[in-house]
Write an enzyme that holds these catalytic residues in place. Structure first.
Site, PDB file in Angstrom:
ATOM      1  N   GLY A  19       0.826  -1.206   0.000  1.00 30.85           N
ATOM      2  CA  GLY A  19       0.000   0.000   0.000  1.00 30.85           C
ATOM      3  C   GLY A  19       0.857   1.250   0.000  1.00 30.85           C
ATOM      4  O   GLY A  19       0.603   2.211  -0.741  1.00 30.85           O
ATOM      5  N   CYS A 125       5.238 -11.135   8.336  1.00 31.04           N
ATOM      6  CA  CYS A 125       5.845  -9.945   7.740  1.00 31.04           C
ATOM      7  C   CYS A 125       5.283  -8.671   8.367  1.00 31.04           C
ATOM      8  O   CYS A 125       5.034  -8.630   9.579  1.00 31.04           O
ATOM      9  CB  CYS A 125       5.665  -9.970   6.228  1.00 31.04           C
ATOM     10  SG  CYS A 125       6.728  -8.790   5.361  1.00 31.04           S
ATOM     11  N   ASP A 194       0.184  -8.527  -1.663  1.00 31.59           N
ATOM     12  CA  ASP A 194       0.823  -7.636  -2.635  1.00 31.59           C
ATOM     13  C   ASP A 194       0.033  -7.638  -3.933  1.00 31.59           C
ATOM     14  O   ASP A 194      -0.095  -6.618  -4.596  1.00 31.59           O
ATOM     15  CB  ASP A 194       2.264  -8.063  -2.882  1.00 31.59           C
ATOM     16  CG  ASP A 194       3.127  -7.807  -1.650  1.00 31.59           C
ATOM     17  OD1 ASP A 194       3.091  -8.633  -0.719  1.00 31.59           O
ATOM     18  OD2 ASP A 194       3.787  -6.753  -1.596  1.00 31.59           O
ATOM     19  N   ASN A 204       1.881 -12.917  -1.641  1.00 41.42           N
ATOM     20  CA  ASN A 204       2.312 -12.149  -0.465  1.00 41.42           C
ATOM     21  C   ASN A 204       3.722 -12.593  -0.085  1.00 41.42           C
ATOM     22  O   ASN A 204       4.293 -13.492  -0.721  1.00 41.42           O
ATOM     23  CB  ASN A 204       1.318 -12.367   0.689  1.00 41.42           C
ATOM     24  CG  ASN A 204       1.523 -11.389   1.831  1.00 41.42           C
ATOM     25  OD1 ASN A 204       1.648 -10.179   1.623  1.00 41.42           O
ATOM     26  ND2 ASN A 204       1.580 -11.897   3.052  1.00 41.42           N
TER      27      ASN A 204
HETATM   28  P1  RI2 Z   1       0.367  -3.635   3.236  1.00 40.86           P
HETATM   29  C1  RI2 Z   1       4.742  -6.328   1.846  1.00 40.86           C
HETATM   30  O1  RI2 Z   1       5.682  -6.475   0.845  1.00 40.86           O
HETATM   31  C2  RI2 Z   1       4.419  -7.632   2.552  1.00 40.86           C
HETATM   32  O2  RI2 Z   1       4.429  -8.730   1.678  1.00 40.86           O
HETATM   33  C3  RI2 Z   1       3.043  -7.315   3.080  1.00 40.86           C
HETATM   34  O3  RI2 Z   1       2.324  -8.479   3.468  1.00 40.86           O
HETATM   35  C4  RI2 Z   1       2.440  -6.638   1.865  1.00 40.86           C
HETATM   36  O4  RI2 Z   1       3.490  -5.827   1.355  1.00 40.86           O
HETATM   37  C5  RI2 Z   1       1.212  -5.827   2.111  1.00 40.86           C
HETATM   38  O5  RI2 Z   1       1.498  -4.726   2.930  1.00 40.86           O
HETATM   39  P2  RI2 Z   1       7.178  -5.809   0.964  1.00 40.86           P
HETATM   40  O6  RI2 Z   1       7.078  -4.422   0.362  1.00 40.86           O
HETATM   41  O7  RI2 Z   1       0.000  -2.983   1.956  1.00 40.86           O
HETATM   42  O8  RI2 Z   1       7.599  -5.816   2.406  1.00 40.86           O
HETATM   43  O9  RI2 Z   1      -0.778  -4.361   3.888  1.00 40.86           O
HETATM   44  O10 RI2 Z   1       8.062  -6.692   0.118  1.00 40.86           O
HETATM   45  O11 RI2 Z   1       1.048  -2.661   4.189  1.00 40.86           O
END
Ligand code: RI2
Length: 310
Positions: A19, A125, A194, A204
């Site tokens: 997000g 995560c 994701d 994810n």
């Molecule tokens: P929100 C993150 O990816 C994780 O995989 C997490 O579960 C997902 O984004 C969603 O995050 P990364 O950027 O949008 O750490 O819910 O590789 O915050």
């Protein structure tokens, strides 16, 4: 921040979370039109097109980035004068930011209705949306306890435990390999996403699919928390989701391994829809099988075909 800097920070994971990368990319495009001092409509359109490409090339997997960028640029090619173009990008961007922030809140409220007093929750995560559900349930006075996986190699689980501890939520950190061991004590698994494909598979953070499998074996509900802009229009057209692989140095430091050893570092995995109980979105709790509907209704085919790279 400018487009190049935001793209670099996304690439190096200084800006992370599906997000958040979408919102920061949207802001970078809004800043681009804001700071544009030229007087050529075509030139600004070219700058936006370049900016779009730079942002989209920063990380390949999270479709939130693509959807966020498209939302900001929606209709920009049709703008017939400079002021209209600037206004359009700013209005689109503000709408997307508002939608994104509001979605996180709404998902928190709806998801929390399914959290019971006394629940022990497992999360993986660092997902701001899954955390919104957990924090909302806790603020409502539910007596919950949260178990968080370390999430190697970046160890984003540490961000999650700090965030929850600050909130006062009882929280325990576990290593990724302890998931099956702990599952017997867990009532609910909550993770973010994701990308969600048109058949309801959830992409994810690496390790998510193993957790889903273990939850399935133990009959523990496995729930995904995701805004509708995490659903991928491209998967409707048959485009596979690219799973990012990052450098070996994230897994083992210099000199730690003989140089004949290869290291694989895939960042995400796909959880098949049959292991997912439901997805909490800002338009309701849906089964994974409703993903096609979400993509068509919320994102729309016109939206998709506005660009060549769908
Ligand atoms: P929100 C993150 O990816 C994780 O995989 C997490 O579960 C997902 O984004 C969603 O995050 P990364 O950027 O949008 O750490 O819910 O590789 O915050």
């Amino acid at each position: 921040m400018g487009v190049e800097n935001v793209a670099e920070d996304i690439r190096s994971m200084k800006i992370r979370g599906a997000g958040r990368i979408a919102r920061q990319a949207a802001e970078a495009l809004m800043n681009l039109v804001d700071g544009y001092e030229g007087d050529s409509l075509d030139d600004l359109k070219n700058e936006l097109e370049k900016g779009r490409e730079i942002l989209l090339s920063s990380r390949p997997t999270a479709v939130s980035l693509w959807n966020g960028v498209q939302a900001v640029l929606k209709g920009y090619r049709k703008a017939s004068n400079l002021d209209d173009l600037k206004d359009l990008v700013k209005e689109n961007g503000e709408r997307f930011m508002e939608r994104s922030n509001r979605a996180t809140e709404v998902i928190g409220e709806m998801g929390a209705r399914r959290v019971n007093d006394g629940d022990r929750i497992l999360t993986h995560c660092n997902s701001s949306v899954a955390l919104s559900v957990i924090k909302t349930a806790f603020r409502e006075g539910k007596d919950i306890e949260v178990f968080v996986t370390e999430s190697r190699p970046w160890r984003q689980g540490l961000i999650t435990v700090r965030e929850l501890a600050e909130e006062g939520v009882p929280v325990t950190l576990i290593v990724d390999s302890a998931v099956r061991w702990i599952m017997k004590d867990i009532d609910l698994v909550l993770v973010g996403a994701d990308t969600i494909t048109s058949n309801g598979a959830v992409i994810n953070k690496i390790g998510t699919s193993q957790i889903a499998l273990v939850a399935h074996e133990a009959r523990v509900p496995f729930v995904v928390c995701a805004e509708t802009y995490k659903f991928s229009p491209m998967t409707l057209t048959g485009k596979p989701v690219e799973i990012e692989e990052r450098g070996s140095e994230e897994v083992a430091g210099p000199g730690e391994l003989p140089n004949t050893v290869k290291v694989l570092n895939p960042v995400f995995d796909a959880t098949p829809p049959e292991y997912i109980d439901y997805i909490v979105t800002e338009i309701g709790l849906i089964p994974p099988s409703a993903s096609y509907e979400v993509i068509v209704r919320m994102l729309g085919q016109e939206f998709l075909f506005e660009y060549e790279d769908w």
